[in-house]
Design a protein around this motif. Structure first.
Motif, PDB file in Angstrom:
ATOM      1  N   VAL A  58     -27.661 -61.084 -61.495  1.00 29.18           N
ATOM      2  CA  VAL A  58     -27.619 -60.322 -60.251  1.00 29.18           C
ATOM      3  C   VAL A  58     -26.731 -59.113 -60.506  1.00 29.18           C
ATOM      4  O   VAL A  58     -25.621 -59.257 -61.018  1.00 29.18           O
ATOM      5  N   TYR A  59     -27.232 -57.930 -60.165  1.00 31.46           N
ATOM      6  CA  TYR A  59     -26.444 -56.725 -60.389  1.00 31.46           C
ATOM      7  C   TYR A  59     -26.792 -55.699 -59.317  1.00 31.46           C
ATOM      8  O   TYR A  59     -27.786 -55.833 -58.609  1.00 31.46           O
ATOM      9  N   GLY A  60     -25.957 -54.689 -59.206  1.00 32.85           N
ATOM     10  CA  GLY A  60     -26.221 -53.651 -58.223  1.00 32.85           C
ATOM     11  C   GLY A  60     -24.996 -52.799 -57.994  1.00 32.85           C
ATOM     12  O   GLY A  60     -24.072 -52.752 -58.825  1.00 32.85           O
ATOM     13  N   ARG A  61     -24.974 -52.150 -56.828  1.00 32.94           N
ATOM     14  CA  ARG A  61     -23.891 -51.222 -56.516  1.00 32.94           C
ATOM     15  C   ARG A  61     -23.627 -51.243 -55.016  1.00 32.94           C
ATOM     16  O   ARG A  61     -24.531 -51.469 -54.223  1.00 32.94           O
ATOM     17  N   LEU A  62     -22.380 -50.977 -54.661  1.00 31.68           N
ATOM     18  CA  LEU A  62     -21.975 -50.860 -53.262  1.00 31.68           C
ATOM     19  C   LEU A  62     -21.896 -49.383 -52.892  1.00 31.68           C
ATOM     20  O   LEU A  62     -21.238 -48.602 -53.580  1.00 31.68           O
TER      21      LEU A  62
END
Length: 160
Positions: free
Chosen positions: A72-76
């Motif tokens: 799981v990966y991503g950005r805020l």
């Protein structure tokens, strides 16, 4: 005493029984198809942009034949701006916490299962995803877009 039945009657009865068997098989096939479809659609995760009252999140799941645990990966992000939230966290099922780095990015592995993810940052509203199915080999990208928290604080009365 021998009973004689006309061949035409035997043919009509046989044809009727075949129609009944075909109808029964058709109904059985329809029921199995509906059950399979409802089970399959119950496990599908909505992808793309999901809008909530506290912000948005985008989900994209890439499948592979890998036997590794899902990543799981991503950005805020701050809602409706290009501003990256540099001090934030992502919670898994409201308990396990992973910190975003100074670029607002996060990355971690989970075991196969169903999870909800929550993007958080002080001064912003929490954005919680719906349950997402994570399977072996999946790469799950979630970008959170958090709205500012505009809750006003009220000073408590001072008693003398």
């Amino acid at each position: 005493m021998e009973i004689q039945v006309h061949p035409k009657v035997v043919h009509q009865v046989a044809a009727k029984n075949i129609r009944i068997m075909n109808y029964t098989n058709l109904v059985r096939t329809i029921i199995i198809t509906i059950l399979a479809f409802s089970i399959f659609t119950g496990c599908v995760t909505q992808q793309g942009q999901v809008i909530t009252k506290d912000g948005n999140y985008n989900v994209h799941i890439s499948k592979s034949n890998s036997s590794k645990d899902p990543i799981v990966y991503g950005r805020l992000h701050e809602y409706n701006s290009d501003y990256i939230i540099k001090i934030g966290i992502v919670k898994i099922n409201d308990s396990i916490i992973h910190h975003a780095d100074t670029t607002g990015e996060f990355s971690f592995r989970v075991k196969s299962g169903r999870y909800s993810f929550k993007g958080r940052c002080i001064g912003n509203r929490d954005v919680k995803s719906k349950k997402i199915r994570a399977n072996l080999g999946d790469s799950i990208k979630i970008d959170f877009y958090l709205k500012q928290d505009t809750t006003k604080f009220v000073d408590p009365p001072i008693h003398k």
